[in-house]
Motif scaffolding. Structure first.
Motif: not given
Lengths: 167, 637
Positions: B497, A155-156, B122, B274, A162-163, A159-160, B499-501
């Motif tokens: 977490v 997921y991370r 989570f 997000p 995505d940004v 998301k990375q 926005a950049d993971g």
């Protein structure tokens, strides 16, 4: 082609001190003609300039076309990334619902399973575990790397993306 | 050309001749008459040419004059015109550019906000507890709808609206003063796409996330909820609303005259960011098992509800925090929407005896060998106070007082340390103040100062009557004993977490030493005996030694007494334990709200401790706990 007609200037010789210069002969007074190459050079330069401008314009057109093509490709990739992310979210939701403990409990009960009444601990030496792993061929491979990622790490990473590159 | 050249040649020849006549005299020395004479031949034009000029350039009284002047005039005019154009273009592009562009864009584009995706919640293993999923919202612009009846009928067919809703919608769409009306919010994307494909004028389908709990009700009391706009209204959704909510973006699209969107012209002017995600310390499996165990127990007992807390002894991380309640209308026991483990405060009963004993031991007011004469009842102030069961007067040590859960003995111990010092220890154990969770609506409990205590309250606080604590406060207090005397604040959020993971770990829980490790281990041994041979034998589990303490408190009613309208005493029963007793790794609190007063199920030993025993194997399995290498178990006591 045009030519310029010029009359050569009258020249007085240094040794000619007499103020009354005799009139030049008719042959000396005849107009001398010669070709002036300046306009040909201009025409060549104009042709060169025209060619250069044409090349530059053509290059600009090609460049813009390439840029447009690249932009279309970027748009297509972004749409693809967006669709993949939506697909990832759908699968993530589906996975979360499938792994939900309440669903698993209901499914287990449907299959006739019951909670363990008692548990016990058995000591197993390390060599036994190692032999069992080796016999099962359970060794990590590069193909399993992505699958080996924990769901949260997957997921991370998404998301990375995505940004950094998403729409 | 030849004519002009010829004339020039004549002029040059004349000049040459004139120069030969003037010799070496300079131009300054030349008299004006000479200059006139010299210039005269140069201007002389052959008569034929002059005649030709006259015939070609003079056309009566409208002669144009010199072409050179005309050219210059035209050039100047063009230059001025060009300059004016450049100035205007510059002005349009610079000072007025932004306004003009914006005005133009407003005419043929429409902008709408893109909702930022709310962060996911989570559990500690990355399992989703709450997440947002794409959904569709259908809106209409009545100003653009020509036939409200037809549009309403079409929408009714696709959305399955009732006739009443269709009529209402039709009436709304007939109101041309309104420009925006919701038809259906957060419906399935498939239905939204179906409506979008109809391409109805004035009907718009936009994407709007919907908040779901993929695990069903699991963890609902802690997670809380959001409203339909995605704003947190309860629980962690409310507490961390700022974190979970991202920043919205903007999307522009071109519209044709009439307001219809032009397909393919959508572009993201400002991408949404997000929200951050929360990684809780909860374990979804343990949370589910806890809730299920509570529901079964409440159903079995016929109680009103129950709370449970499972805490990592060393770190204070909460592995589970559950609240279940019986629905007053349906009688169904379900996971509560409120987190009563932190919101409700009740008198803890005998569990608080652990605090009194630990404080007295730590202060040196008593020793493990100190024995007290303990009758089964005794007069304190204006009240005759008694133990739960009648027994002959005994000489008991602190351990025996705890094992038998003697109220009289505990009050005797408190007398050794003094009420003020006892109160200070209670505060050090975290009672009477909010925990570090700072959960929305969290209670501080009710704890009077020593000066405010009245009558027998001054001594009953020693055994857990006369003050109220939340379940989380009580679990944290007992966890202090399990953690060798160091209080560790409870923790619910492990990380976020971004926005950049990027994962940002939460700060470790704050700690402070309350009692010495020696004192704590001494009390641990007492609590182990409580489980082995005392009031909490029902909390024993296979393979592990458990330490704990039961509590059976009275619950104040609205009438100011501990009795309900039917004259029955109302109870609040609990058990707090930890295991393995030799090296505690998990601390568990189970509390049952209003167990039936007329049965033995009202006691903590019957209402709460069995839930502990049923729940422990799941925790052992999920956390991978293993028995300590050396354990004496209850036989060692």
């Amino acid at each position: 082609v045009t030519v310029a007609l010029r009359t050569p200037p009258h020249r007085q010789h240094p040794g000619d001190a007499s103020p009354a210069t005799p009139a030049p002969s008719s042959a000396a007074r005849r107009v001398q003609l010669r070709v002036v190459p300046g306009r040909r050079r201009a025409a060549g330069f104009a042709a060169f300039l025209s060619t250069l401008v044409a090349i530059v314009m053509l290059g600009a057109a090609v460049l813009h076309t390439r840029l447009a093509e690249r932009q279309l490709e970027i748009d297509r990739l972004e749409r693809s990334v967006g669709a993949a992310q939506e697909r990832f979210d759908v699968l993530r939701r589906h996975r979360a619902e499938l792994r939900a403990p309440n669903r698993l409990a209901v499914e287990a009960e449907r299959l006739g399973m019951v909670p363990s009444a008692a548990g016990d601990f058995v000591a197993v030496d390390g060599w036994t575990i190692a032999r069992a792993i080796a016999a099962a061929g359970d060794l990590p491979s590069s193909e399993d790397e992505i699958r080996a990622l924990e769901p949260l790490d997957q997921y991370r990473l998404v998301k990375q993306v995505d940004v950094e590159g998403g729409p | 050309v030849s004519r002009t050249t010829k004339g020039t040649g004549t002029s040059r020849a004349a000049t040459s001749r004139d120069t030969s006549r003037t010799g070496t005299r300079g131009r300054a020395e030349r008299p004006p008459a000479a200059r006139r004479r010299r210039s005269t031949p140069a201007r002389r034009v052959p008569r034929a040419i002059v005649a030709e000029r006259r015939s070609t350039t003079r056309t009566g009284r409208f002669a144009a004059g010199s072409p050179r002047r005309r050219l210059i005039a035209v050039l100047v005019a063009l230059a001025v015109l060009l300059l004016a154009v450049l100035v205007r273009v510059g002005a349009l592009q610079t000072s007025q550019g932004a306004n003009l562009r914006a005005a133009g864009a407003r005419q043929w584009t429409r902008t709408r906000e893109i909702q930022a995706t709310r962060g996911t919640i989570f559990d500690r293993n990355g399992e989703e507890l709450a997440m947002s999923v794409p959904a569709s919202t259908v809106t209409v612009n009545p100003k653009l709808i020509d036939d409200p009846a037809a549009t309403a009928s079409i929408l009714q067919g696709v959305l399955g609206l009732t006739d009443e809703r269709r009529a209402e919608l039709q009436e709304t769409m007939a109101d041309k003063d309104r420009g925006f009306v919701y038809v259906a919010r957060q419906i399935d994307d498939a239905v939204g796409e179906q409506i979008d494909a109809l391409d109805l004028v004035g009907v718009d389908v936009v994407s709007e996330d919907r908040r779901i709990l993929p695990g069903g009700m699991t963890g609902r009391s802690v997670i809380g909820q959001t409203d339909i706009d995605g704003i947190g209204t309860a629980g962690l959704e409310l507490q961390f609303d700022d974190v979970l909510t991202g920043s919205g973006g903007e999307e522009t699209r071109e519209v044709a005259p009439g307001g219809r969107s032009i397909p393919g012209t959508e572009s993201v002017a400002r991408p949404p960011v997000p929200g951050d995600d929360l990684i809780l310390t909860l374990d979804r499996s343990i949370q589910f098992a806890t809730e299920r165990a509570l529901i079964e127990q409440v159903e079995q007992l016929g109680a009103r509800g129950a709370n449970a807390i499972v805490m990592d002894t060393d770190t204070g991380e909460l592995l589970a925090m559950a609240s279940v309640r019986r629905n007053a209308d349906t009688g169904v026991v379900e996971v509560a929407s409120g987190n009563y483990a932190v919101v409700d405060a009740d008198e803890p009963g005998s569990v608080a005896k652990v605090v009194t004993v630990a404080a007295s031991l730590n202060e040196g007011a008593i020793t493990p060998e100190t024995a007290f004469e303990v009758p089964w009842r005794k007069q304190w102030y204006d009240d005759l106070l008694a133990d739960a069961e009648q027994h002959p007067t005994e000489w008991w040590t602190a351990q025996e007082i705890l094992v038998h859960s003697s109220n009289i003995g505990t009050m005797e111990i408190q007398q050794r340390i003094g009420r003020e010092r006892h109160w200070e220890y209670m505060r050090a154990f975290g009672l009477g103040e909010k925990t570090a969770l700072d959960f929305p609506g969290e209670s501080t409990g009710i704890m009077k100062t020593p000066d405010e205590l009245w009558g027998s309250e001054r001594v009953t606080v020693a055994y857990g009557q006369g003050f109220a604590s939340t379940s989380i406060q009580l679990a944290s207090a007992i966890n202090t004993i399990a953690n060798d005397g160091t209080y560790v604040a409870p923790k619910l959020v492990a990380a976020t977490v971004g926005a950049d993971g990027t994962v940002t770990e939460s700060a470790p829980s704050a700690t402070h030493e309350v009692v010495s490790p020696t004192t704590a281990q001494e009390v641990q041994s007492y609590m182990m005996q409580v489980v082995c041979r005392g009031t909490a034998e029902t909390a024993q589990i296979d393979g592990f030694t458990v330490a704990g303490k039961t509590g059976t408190g009275y619950k104040p009613q609205a009438n100011g007494t501990y009795f309900d309208e039917a004259g029955r005493r109302v109870y609040y029963s609990s058990f707090v334990g930890f295991f393995p007793a030799e090296d505690p790794q998990a601390t568990i609190l189970i509390s049952v709200d209003e167990p039936p007063a007329e049965t033995n199920g009202r006691f903590g030993s019957q209402a709460a401790a069995p839930v502990f025993a049923r729940l422990a194997p799941t925790i052992i399995h999920e956390q991978g706990f293993q028995p300590p290498p050396v354990t004496t178990g209850c036989a060692g006591g």
